[in-house]
Design a protein around this motif. Structure first.
Motif, PDB file in Angstrom:
ATOM      1  N   ASP B  11       0.844  -1.191   0.000  1.00  0.00           N
ATOM      2  CA  ASP B  11       0.000   0.000   0.000  1.00  0.00           C
ATOM      3  C   ASP B  11       0.875   1.235   0.000  1.00  0.00           C
ATOM      4  O   ASP B  11       1.950   1.260   0.602  1.00  0.00           O
ATOM      5  N   THR B  83      -2.052   2.006  -9.423  1.00  0.00           N
ATOM      6  CA  THR B  83      -2.647   0.834  -8.767  1.00  0.00           C
ATOM      7  C   THR B  83      -2.764  -0.295  -9.774  1.00  0.00           C
ATOM      8  O   THR B  83      -3.447  -0.171 -10.791  1.00  0.00           O
ATOM      9  N   ARG B 107       0.501  -6.890  -5.620  1.00  0.00           N
ATOM     10  CA  ARG B 107      -0.676  -6.044  -5.836  1.00  0.00           C
ATOM     11  C   ARG B 107      -0.443  -4.713  -5.119  1.00  0.00           C
ATOM     12  O   ARG B 107      -0.447  -4.652  -3.890  1.00  0.00           O
ATOM     13  N   ALA B 109      -1.597  -1.015  -4.144  1.00  0.00           N
ATOM     14  CA  ALA B 109      -2.765  -0.140  -4.005  1.00  0.00           C
ATOM     15  C   ALA B 109      -2.273   1.247  -3.612  1.00  0.00           C
ATOM     16  O   ALA B 109      -1.594   1.400  -2.598  1.00  0.00           O
ATOM     17  N   VAL B 110      -2.591   2.237  -4.441  1.00  0.00           N
ATOM     18  CA  VAL B 110      -2.219   3.625  -4.157  1.00  0.00           C
ATOM     19  C   VAL B 110      -3.462   4.357  -3.673  1.00  0.00           C
ATOM     20  O   VAL B 110      -4.498   4.366  -4.337  1.00  0.00           O
ATOM     21  N   HIS B 111      -3.330   4.971  -2.507  1.00  0.00           N
ATOM     22  CA  HIS B 111      -4.462   5.651  -1.874  1.00  0.00           C
ATOM     23  C   HIS B 111      -4.328   7.163  -1.982  1.00  0.00           C
ATOM     24  O   HIS B 111      -3.212   7.678  -2.043  1.00  0.00           O
TER      25      HIS B 111
END
Lengths: 114, 112
Positions: B11, B83, B107, B109-111
């Motif tokens: 993340d 992402t 995997r 995930a860019v927030h």
């Protein structure tokens, strides 16, 4: 430039039926490949072709066959589909059949076998 | 077969640098290290490739130590559009065909 096209985009198939997934490339690449990708997993090589007229088995070839009659086309056939063949199928090509050569992937075919 | 090991997921937040490390202890002398990116419902796309030291292109950098038993993909200042799943691959030993082994990938995930 289209690159690699695959057809159909998706298909629902009854178990026991025969199905051919089509793949065409317009880059005049020598090598072509078929992969399957199951939900949440990486890609697994089914069959490959280093050049027109030749084919070989990849990691998971059982239940599948391929042909390479010319440079551009590399169809994948399921002779008698089974539910475990439900997957997303990607076709790819590379200029040369060498591990360092970049592979270009098609958009995929989503196949569901019931 | 040269297998790879990479984290299952990571993340990050927009604007941060992301480093994904991959180990490949059995890499062969002639093998190149290649990274692919895959967005949902699309086929993988080539990002970067290297043999040793450092490679940089407009998308990413790839750092490879002298022993080549690992490599690190660096994505500068990620955005939401980064992402995706990132795959680290090494080629089969010389004499084999282009049989890239795709593991499960990382995997990212860019927030916001």
């Amino acid at each position: 430039i289209a690159g690699i096209t695959q057809a159909p985009t998706s298909q629902i198939l009854a178990a026991g039926r025969r199905m051919t997934l089509r793949c065409t490339q317009d880059m005049r690449h020598n090598a072509m490949y078929w992969y399957r990708q199951d939900l949440g997993l990486g890609l697994r090589l089914i069959h490959y072709s280093n050049t027109a007229g030749t084919t070989g088995k990849g990691e998971v070839p059982d239940g599948y066959s391929v042909s390479r009659a010319n440079t551009d086309d590399f169809p994948l056939t399921l002779a008698s589909a089974v539910p475990s063949q439900t997957s997303v199928y990607f076709c790819a090509s590379s200029s040369k059949p060498e591990s360092a050569d970049t592979q270009y992937f098609g958009p995929g075919t989503r196949l569901t076998v019931l | 077969l040269a297998k790879t090991t990479q984290p299952i997921s990571m993340d990050s937040y927009e604007g941060q640098e992301v480093n994904i490390t991959c180990s490949h202890n059995n890499i062969a002398t002639n093998d190149y290290i290649t990274w692919y990116q895959q967005f949902p419902s699309q086929g993988p796309r080539f990002i970067i490739q290297g043999y040793k030291t450092k490679v940089t292109n407009e998308v990413a950098s790839l750092f490879i130590p002298a022993d080549r038993k690992s490599s690190t993909l660096s994505l500068p200042r990620v955005s939401l559009s980064d992402t995706a799943v990132y795959y680290c691959l090494v080629g089969d030993p010389p004499g084999g065909y282009n049989k890239l082994i795709f593991g499960a990938g990382t995997r990212l995930a860019v927030h916001p």
